[in-house]
Design a protein around this motif. Structure first.
Motif, PDB file in Angstrom:
ATOM      1  N   ALA A 436       0.834  -1.206   0.000  1.00  0.00           N
ATOM      2  CA  ALA A 436       0.000   0.000   0.000  1.00  0.00           C
ATOM      3  C   ALA A 436       0.863   1.249   0.000  1.00  0.00           C
ATOM      4  O   ALA A 436       0.568   2.229  -0.693  1.00  0.00           O
ATOM      5  CB  ALA A 436      -0.929  -0.014   1.208  1.00  0.00           C
ATOM      6  N   ARG A 437       1.952   1.216   0.785  1.00  0.00           N
ATOM      7  CA  ARG A 437       2.837   2.383   0.813  1.00  0.00           C
ATOM      8  C   ARG A 437       3.469   2.626  -0.553  1.00  0.00           C
ATOM      9  O   ARG A 437       3.517   3.763  -1.048  1.00  0.00           O
ATOM     10  CB  ARG A 437       3.944   2.194   1.859  1.00  0.00           C
ATOM     11  CG  ARG A 437       4.840   3.421   2.005  1.00  0.00           C
ATOM     12  CD  ARG A 437       6.019   3.136   2.894  1.00  0.00           C
ATOM     13  NE  ARG A 437       7.074   2.410   2.179  1.00  0.00           N
ATOM     14  CZ  ARG A 437       8.118   1.843   2.770  1.00  0.00           C
ATOM     15  NH1 ARG A 437       8.219   1.850   4.102  1.00  0.00           N
ATOM     16  NH2 ARG A 437       9.036   1.243   2.055  1.00  0.00           N
ATOM     17  N   LYS A 438       3.967   1.567  -1.180  1.00  0.00           N
ATOM     18  CA  LYS A 438       4.588   1.738  -2.492  1.00  0.00           C
ATOM     19  C   LYS A 438       3.579   2.254  -3.508  1.00  0.00           C
ATOM     20  O   LYS A 438       3.903   3.105  -4.346  1.00  0.00           O
ATOM     21  CB  LYS A 438       5.188   0.407  -2.959  1.00  0.00           C
ATOM     22  CG  LYS A 438       6.442  -0.011  -2.194  1.00  0.00           C
ATOM     23  CD  LYS A 438       7.006  -1.307  -2.748  1.00  0.00           C
ATOM     24  CE  LYS A 438       8.324  -1.678  -2.087  1.00  0.00           C
ATOM     25  NZ  LYS A 438       8.864  -2.961  -2.613  1.00  0.00           N
ATOM     26  N   ALA A 439       2.340   1.742  -3.425  1.00  0.00           N
ATOM     27  CA  ALA A 439       1.314   2.217  -4.351  1.00  0.00           C
ATOM     28  C   ALA A 439       1.018   3.688  -4.131  1.00  0.00           C
ATOM     29  O   ALA A 439       0.769   4.435  -5.084  1.00  0.00           O
ATOM     30  CB  ALA A 439       0.042   1.379  -4.171  1.00  0.00           C
ATOM     31  N   PHE A 440       1.060   4.129  -2.886  1.00  0.00           N
ATOM     32  CA  PHE A 440       0.828   5.546  -2.579  1.00  0.00           C
ATOM     33  C   PHE A 440       1.928   6.409  -3.177  1.00  0.00           C
ATOM     34  O   PHE A 440       1.661   7.509  -3.701  1.00  0.00           O
ATOM     35  CB  PHE A 440       0.765   5.723  -1.063  1.00  0.00           C
ATOM     36  CG  PHE A 440       0.548   7.142  -0.606  1.00  0.00           C
ATOM     37  CD1 PHE A 440      -0.654   7.794  -0.839  1.00  0.00           C
ATOM     38  CD2 PHE A 440       1.556   7.830   0.069  1.00  0.00           C
ATOM     39  CE1 PHE A 440      -0.853   9.102  -0.419  1.00  0.00           C
ATOM     40  CE2 PHE A 440       1.370   9.122   0.507  1.00  0.00           C
ATOM     41  CZ  PHE A 440       0.168   9.772   0.258  1.00  0.00           C
ATOM     42  N   THR A 441       3.169   5.940  -3.125  1.00  0.00           N
ATOM     43  CA  THR A 441       4.282   6.773  -3.605  1.00  0.00           C
ATOM     44  C   THR A 441       4.276   6.945  -5.117  1.00  0.00           C
ATOM     45  O   THR A 441       4.899   7.881  -5.631  1.00  0.00           O
ATOM     46  CB  THR A 441       5.637   6.184  -3.166  1.00  0.00           C
ATOM     47  OG1 THR A 441       5.819   4.902  -3.772  1.00  0.00           O
ATOM     48  CG2 THR A 441       5.722   6.068  -1.657  1.00  0.00           C
ATOM     49  N   VAL A 442       3.601   6.064  -5.852  1.00  0.00           N
ATOM     50  CA  VAL A 442       3.590   6.185  -7.317  1.00  0.00           C
ATOM     51  C   VAL A 442       2.309   6.856  -7.824  1.00  0.00           C
ATOM     52  O   VAL A 442       2.154   7.049  -9.031  1.00  0.00           O
ATOM     53  CB  VAL A 442       3.779   4.815  -8.004  1.00  0.00           C
ATOM     54  CG1 VAL A 442       5.106   4.201  -7.594  1.00  0.00           C
ATOM     55  CG2 VAL A 442       2.632   3.875  -7.704  1.00  0.00           C
ATOM     56  N   LEU A 443       1.409   7.206  -6.922  1.00  0.00           N
ATOM     57  CA  LEU A 443       0.224   7.949  -7.344  1.00  0.00           C
ATOM     58  C   LEU A 443       0.612   9.334  -7.832  1.00  0.00           C
ATOM     59  O   LEU A 443       1.595   9.923  -7.361  1.00  0.00           O
ATOM     60  CB  LEU A 443      -0.766   8.088  -6.176  1.00  0.00           C
ATOM     61  CG  LEU A 443      -1.468   6.826  -5.669  1.00  0.00           C
ATOM     62  CD1 LEU A 443      -2.331   7.183  -4.459  1.00  0.00           C
ATOM     63  CD2 LEU A 443      -2.321   6.195  -6.762  1.00  0.00           C
ATOM     64  N   GLU A 444      -0.160   9.880  -8.752  1.00  0.00           N
ATOM     65  CA  GLU A 444       0.032  11.267  -9.135  1.00  0.00           C
ATOM     66  C   GLU A 444      -0.363  12.176  -7.985  1.00  0.00           C
ATOM     67  O   GLU A 444      -1.144  11.808  -7.118  1.00  0.00           O
ATOM     68  CB  GLU A 444      -0.805  11.587 -10.382  1.00  0.00           C
ATOM     69  CG  GLU A 444      -0.391  10.799 -11.611  1.00  0.00           C
ATOM     70  CD  GLU A 444      -1.228  11.155 -12.825  1.00  0.00           C
ATOM     71  OE1 GLU A 444      -2.172  11.985 -12.671  1.00  0.00           O
ATOM     72  OE2 GLU A 444      -0.963  10.603 -13.911  1.00  0.00           O
ATOM     73  N   ARG A 445       0.172  13.388  -7.987  1.00  0.00           N
ATOM     74  CA  ARG A 445      -0.059  14.325  -6.884  1.00  0.00           C
ATOM     75  C   ARG A 445      -1.555  14.521  -6.627  1.00  0.00           C
ATOM     76  O   ARG A 445      -2.005  14.543  -5.474  1.00  0.00           O
ATOM     77  CB  ARG A 445       0.614  15.670  -7.205  1.00  0.00           C
ATOM     78  CG  ARG A 445       0.261  16.805  -6.235  1.00  0.00           C
ATOM     79  CD  ARG A 445       0.777  16.545  -4.834  1.00  0.00           C
ATOM     80  NE  ARG A 445       0.391  17.589  -3.897  1.00  0.00           N
ATOM     81  CZ  ARG A 445       1.083  18.696  -3.696  1.00  0.00           C
ATOM     82  NH1 ARG A 445       2.208  18.923  -4.373  1.00  0.00           N
ATOM     83  NH2 ARG A 445       0.688  19.591  -2.826  1.00  0.00           N
TER      84      ARG A 445
END
Length: 458
Positions: A436-445
Motif C-alpha cells: 500500500a505504501r509503495k502504491a501511494f508513492t507512485v500515485l500522481e499528486r
C-alpha cells in the motif's frame, strides 16, 4: 457532592452539535445511531443518542471523574484521593484532552500526553514482556512531594528524506528517546522502550461490542489467501479470571475490554488502584514510595470505575464530512484500490454488549479490523506485548481522524506521533502494508491529495 459535580459537568459538555442534515448518506454515519453531527472542539465528547434515561446521569458522573484532578491522600474529598505516589498525569483528560488524541513532546521537552513503556528482553507470564526491575513497565515523570520521580523522557528527531515517483520530495522524522534525571538509579541494559501517545476515545463501546467471532473471521495469521496480509488477535489475560482472551484495545491490543483499559490507565498513569489492579505501580527497588499515604484499598471504588467505563463506552462518533465531494469520493476509491482497506476495514457490525444493553446491532464504519499487523522494521519497537511482536501493531480506527486538529490542535499520527500528517503516516507503513505504501508513492499528486482528503473526511 457527587451529584453537584455531575450537574456542573452536564453544563460544561452540553451537546454543541451542529444541526443534523435532513438527508445523510449512510456511510457518513460512522457510528451508526451513535453518530453525532458535531464539528466543534467538543466533537469527541458527546454522549451516544441511544443511552437510556438512567445511564446519562452516570455518563456525566463518569465525565466528572474523567476531567477533574485526583488528589494525594489524605484529602477532604475522599472519593478523589490516592494519586501516586508515582504518576504521569493527575486526570484522565490530562492525556486524553477533550477525549481526543495526545501528541508527542517537543524536542528536548518532557511528554505531557505520551507515555514510555519499558521492559527488559524476554517474556514473562502469559507472554508479557518482563518489567524492568527498577522502574517497572512504564516511566512515571511525576511524584508526590518529597519523592523523586522516575525519570524525564526526552525525544530528538532525525529527518529522513524521500521522494515520490513524480519527483516531489518529502521528509520523515525518526524519533530517538533517552531518559534523564533518573530518580532511582540506572535501569537495566539493554532496555526496551515503546512510546505511546494517548488515542482518541470515540466509539469504544461500539468496538467492544463487535463479536470476537467476527474479528477472528477477519484474521489470517498464516496468510492463507496469499494477499500478504496476515492479521491476528493478541491473546491477553482477563484481569478478573486470569484466562487468556483476545485483546482489542491499546496500541498493541493489550487489553480485552474498555473497563480493563480504564483500570490499567488509572494504575499506570495515575497510581490509582482498583478491583482489577490492586497493587501499587512502584517496584520493590523504589522503596521510598512504600511509606507514601494511599487512598484506601482500592483507591478507585467499583462505582467510580463503572462510571468511567460507561462514560468511555458511550462517547459518540462524529459523522463524516464532505462525503459527496469528488476528491473525497476519488480518495475513498483509491483507499480500497491500493490496499489500505485490507487492514482498515471500513465496516464492522455491532453485537450485544452486557454493559450497554440499549446498544443496537448495526453497521458501523471505524476503518479497523482491531487485529495485529506487522508494519515492518521502521515502526518496530522490538518489544513484545503478550503475543504481539515488536513490529506488530493493532490497526487503529480512523473515524474522527479529520477532526483531531480541530479538537486537539495538531495532526500528529501513529503510535508515537512521529508522523506530522496523514501522508507521512502512510509513508511510515511497511511489512504487511508495504504494498500500500509503495502504491501511494507512485500515485500522481492529484490522487495523493484525494486520498488525504478522504482521510480528512473521516
Amino acid at each position: 457532592m457527587r451529584v453537584m459535580l455531575a450537574l456542573a459537568w452536564v453544563l460544561s459538555i452540553a451537546p454543541s452539535a451542529c444541526k443534523r442534515p435532513e438527508s445523510v448518506p449512510s456511510d457518513a454515519r460512522s457510528g451508526g445511531s451513535a453518530t453525532v453531527f458535531d464539528v466543534t472542539r467538543d466533537a469527541f465528547g458527546q454522549p451516544s443518542a441511544w443511552l437510556s434515561d438512567a445511564p446519562p446521569r452516570t455518563f456525566f458522573v463518569g465525565n466528572s471523574f474523567f476531567n477533574l484532578s485526583w488528589l494525594a491522600a489524605p484529602a477532604s474529598v475522599a472519593d478523589r484521593d490516592g494519586l501516586g505516589p508515582l504518576f504521569n498525569a493527575r486526570s484522565c483528560s490530562g492525556c486524553h484532552f477533550k477525549d481526543g488524541r495526545g501528541r508527542p513532546p517537543e524536542p528536548e521537552s518532557p511528554p505531557v500526553s505520551m507515555l514510555l513503556r519499558i521492559s527488559v528482553p524476554g517474556r514473562g507470564p502469559h507472554g508479557a514482556p518482563l518489567a524492568e526491575p527498577t522502574y517497572g513497565d512504564q516511566i512515571q515523570g511525576s511524584a508526590l512531594p518529597g519523592l523523586p520521580a522516575e525519570a524525564n523522557v526526552v525525544v530528538t528527531y532525525e529527518e529522513r528524506p524521500g521522494m515520490f515517483a513524480d519527483g516531489e520530495r518529502y521528509s520523515l522524522r525518526k524519533p530517538r528517546y533517552r531518559l534523564e534525571q533518573l530518580g532511582y538509579g540506572a535501569p537495566a541494559e539493554p532496555l526496551l522502550t515503546s512510546p505511546r501517545v494517548a488515542p482518541a476515545l470515540v466509539g469504544l463501546g461500539l468496538l467492544e461490542s463487535v463479536p470476537d467471532a467476527a474479528l477472528a473471521a477477519l484474521a489470517d495469521p498464516g496468510d492463507r489467501n496469499g494477499d500478504g496480509i496476515s492479521g491476528r488477535q493478541n491473546q491477553v489475560p482477563d484481569a478478573k479470571t486470569g484466562t487468556l482472551v483476545p485483546g482489542r484495545f491499546g496500541w498493541k491490543a493489550e487489553q480485552p475490554s474498555v473497563i480493563q483499559q480504564c483500570a490499567g490507565a488509572l494504575l499506570g498513569d495515575m497510581g490509582l488502584t482498583s478491583i482489577l489492579f490492586a497493587t501499587q505501580n512502584h517496584t520493590a527497588r523504589e522503596s521510598a514510595c512504600n511509606d507514601a499515604p494511599n487512598g484506601g484499598a482500592p483507591e478507585v471504588s467499583d462505582a467510580i470505575l463503572d462510571a468511567l467505563g460507561l462514560y468511555a463506552r458511550s462517547l459518540a462518533v462524529p459523522a463524516r464530512r464532505s462525503v459527496e465531494q469528488p476528491a473525497v469520493k476519488r480518495g475513498e476509491t483509491l483507499f480500497d484500490e491500493i490496499g489500505c482497506a485490507r487492514c482498515h476495514a471500513p465496516t464492522l457490525r455491532t453485537g450485544p454488549l452486557a454493559a450497554l444493553p440499549e446498544l443496537p446491532a448495526e453497521d458501523i464504519h471505524p476503518y479497523t479490523d482491531l487485529l495485529l499487523h506487522d508494519l515492518g522494521p521502521d515502526l518496530s519497537d522490538e518489544r513484545p506485548v503478550f503475543t504481539a511482536e515488536g513490529a506488530e501493531w493493532r490497526t487503529p480506527p480512523l473515524w474522527g481522524l479529520g477532526l483531531v486538529k480541530q479538537v486537539n490542535g495538531h495532526t500528529f499520527l501513529l503510535h508515537d506521533g512521529r508522523a506530522r500528517n496523514a501522508s507521512e503516516a502512510v509513508l511510515w507503513h511497511g511489512g504487511e502494508a508495504l504494498g500500500a505504501r509503495k502504491a501511494f508513492t507512485v500515485l500522481e499528486r492529484q490522487d495523493r491529495d484525494a486520498l488525504v482528503a478522504f482521510l480528512g473526511s473521516l
